[in-house]
Design a protein around this motif. Sequence first.
Motif, mmCIF file in Angstrom:
data_model
loop_
_atom_site.group_PDB
_atom_site.id
_atom_site.type_symbol
_atom_site.label_atom_id
_atom_site.label_comp_id
_atom_site.label_asym_id
_atom_site.label_seq_id
_atom_site.Cartn_x
_atom_site.Cartn_y
_atom_site.Cartn_z
ATOM 1 N N UNK A 281 97.520 -27.473 10.906
ATOM 2 C CA UNK A 281 98.088 -27.049 9.615
ATOM 3 C C UNK A 281 99.130 -25.953 9.832
ATOM 4 N N UNK A 282 99.997 -25.778 8.851
ATOM 5 C CA UNK A 282 100.920 -24.651 8.846
ATOM 6 C C UNK A 282 100.318 -23.475 8.087
ATOM 7 N N UNK A 283 100.763 -22.272 8.440
ATOM 8 C CA UNK A 283 100.305 -21.066 7.730
ATOM 9 C C UNK A 283 101.520 -20.358 7.132
ATOM 10 N N UNK A 284 101.383 -19.949 5.871
ATOM 11 C CA UNK A 284 102.421 -19.141 5.234
ATOM 12 C C UNK A 284 101.953 -17.692 5.184
ATOM 13 N N UNK A 285 102.637 -16.843 5.900
ATOM 14 C CA UNK A 285 102.320 -15.409 5.939
ATOM 15 C C UNK A 285 103.081 -14.724 4.803
ATOM 16 N N UNK A 286 102.358 -14.074 3.892
ATOM 17 C CA UNK A 286 102.972 -13.492 2.693
ATOM 18 C C UNK A 286 102.697 -11.986 2.651
ATOM 19 N N UNK A 304 99.886 -16.164 16.716
ATOM 20 C CA UNK A 304 100.907 -16.726 17.618
ATOM 21 C C UNK A 304 100.406 -16.691 19.059
ATOM 22 N N UNK A 305 99.752 -15.600 19.433
ATOM 23 C CA UNK A 305 99.218 -15.482 20.791
ATOM 24 C C UNK A 305 98.123 -16.522 21.033
ATOM 25 N N UNK A 306 97.340 -16.806 19.994
ATOM 26 C CA UNK A 306 96.250 -17.788 20.128
ATOM 27 C C UNK A 306 96.745 -19.234 20.037
ATOM 28 N N UNK A 307 98.041 -19.422 19.940
ATOM 29 C CA UNK A 307 98.581 -20.786 19.952
ATOM 30 C C UNK A 307 98.722 -21.414 18.585
ATOM 31 N N UNK A 308 98.520 -20.617 17.517
ATOM 32 C CA UNK A 308 98.813 -21.143 16.167
ATOM 33 C C UNK A 308 100.244 -20.718 15.859
ATOM 34 N N UNK A 309 101.184 -21.637 16.087
ATOM 35 C CA UNK A 309 102.604 -21.258 15.997
ATOM 36 C C UNK A 309 103.323 -21.905 14.804
ATOM 37 N N UNK A 310 102.607 -22.755 14.067
ATOM 38 C CA UNK A 310 103.216 -23.290 12.850
ATOM 39 C C UNK A 310 103.022 -22.250 11.749
ATOM 40 N N UNK A 311 103.753 -21.152 11.865
ATOM 41 C CA UNK A 311 103.622 -20.035 10.924
ATOM 42 C C UNK A 311 105.006 -19.645 10.418
ATOM 43 N N UNK A 312 105.118 -19.495 9.102
ATOM 44 C CA UNK A 312 106.373 -19.038 8.508
ATOM 45 C C UNK A 312 106.098 -17.919 7.524
ATOM 46 N N UNK A 313 107.156 -17.447 6.857
ATOM 47 C CA UNK A 313 107.027 -16.367 5.889
ATOM 48 C C UNK A 313 107.079 -16.918 4.470
ATOM 49 N N UNK A 314 106.334 -16.265 3.572
ATOM 50 C CA UNK A 314 106.367 -16.652 2.162
ATOM 51 C C UNK A 314 106.598 -15.444 1.288
#
Length: 440
Positions: A281-286, A304-314
């Motif tokens: 899944x993607x994560x939206x960081x708000x 990001x360090x743990x390999x969850x890189x589908x992260x963007x800003x909201x």
Amino acid sequence: MIYVFPLIHALDVDRLEYIQRAAIEVNHSGTITKVEHLKEDENIDGDDVVHAHPNEFLVPGFVDTHSHAPQFSNIGFGFNLELLDWLSQVTFPTESNYQDAQVAQIDFAKVVEATLSVGTTTCSYYSSLHLDATKILAATCHSKGQRALVGKVNMDSHCPDYYKDESPEVSMAQTKEYVDYVRNNLKSAIVHPIITPRFAICCSPELLEQMGEYLKDENLHIQTHLCENKGEIDFTMSLYPNDESYTHIYANRGILSDRTILAHCCHLTNSEMDLIKQYDCGISHCPTSNFNLRSGITDVNQLLTDGITKVGLGSDCSGGYEAGILQSLRDASTASKALSIFHNKPTYLSLEKLFYLATLGGARALDLEKQIGNFIVGKQFDALVIDPLTIANKSLIDSSKQSYISPLDRLKRNFERWLFAGTSANLQAVFVDGKNINIK
Ligand code: GUN
Ligand code: FE
């Protein structure tokens, strides 16, 4: 067209590329067909060549992975409240106004103009629960040229009678009608539907199950909220006592996929992170909203360090008070430094990671990486022209002219300065799908 500009874009989580003189060729469909590195004295000219003015540079358009169009009229209100009270006292009354299609028509035009004018070339929007308003929002993004995912909010439970889907069946029927409208009537290359269960509290188990059934046969984007606030998590788990965690509630009902965007994720347990990784899944960081509503601080550097890189800003307007992703980037930086101070750890989000989150990370989180996020041949040209030294920046003295600074260092300094001290006044042009959007 060929754009001859200095260029900065993210190639991966930790990799920015700076090109001192790039020539980007864009075809009639807005697709990037060539990116050349020019030598300092190498000239190209022609009717279809656009040259940068002094100091200007090009970056990919910002991706806002989470925003609420019917909340813009509340921007700046209600930050003495936490999430659940803020929703019932501030948010639901305002969203209910979009029952009136005329209100939607007027307000959503302003929302899309406002977000484009701060450089948001792609936005994932929650509309209200109303079918007509949601169609209007999708059509507005299309006509104004903003790339967007637009969803009708689904909510049939624990919400006021004046703002509630009549039943799971009606909620689903309207959702299907909306998806059908976007696919068969709007037929937009840049606007797509997204399935939008508000969050587990507002969705009955029946509604989530019916959505999961629908999603089995449809390759659709999905967005929802997850683990935003401690009180929210406790209430959620009391409603779903047989599920192992908040994230499992969604997983167990078919809501998680590689096209799902989960907003906030401030308080995930390790097993929830594993689940998010498993489903990709993607994560939206708000971060702006997380501070305003005192929800929590997501440790994005750790993700990001743990390999969850589908992260963007909201922006999460109006939990966030600013539509522009520059504010989210700065608050993401502050959030990561606060964690670093409190936990006595030397690591925080670097400039490279912050810009990744605002562009390529956002594209990945929305499963749009093949189309957008940076200037790679085959992607669509979504771009911002930045003049870092406009008169709007009265307090910024151009220290980079000093003779010992190389042209490349000068570009790097101007870029960094714009990210942390610039404004939307630095935006000279916004391109979406190869088209120059009028933002003035
Ligand atoms: N959780 C459920 N709905 C909302 C919303 O509108 N905004 C935020 N920030 N969180 C939510
Ligand atoms: Fe939100």
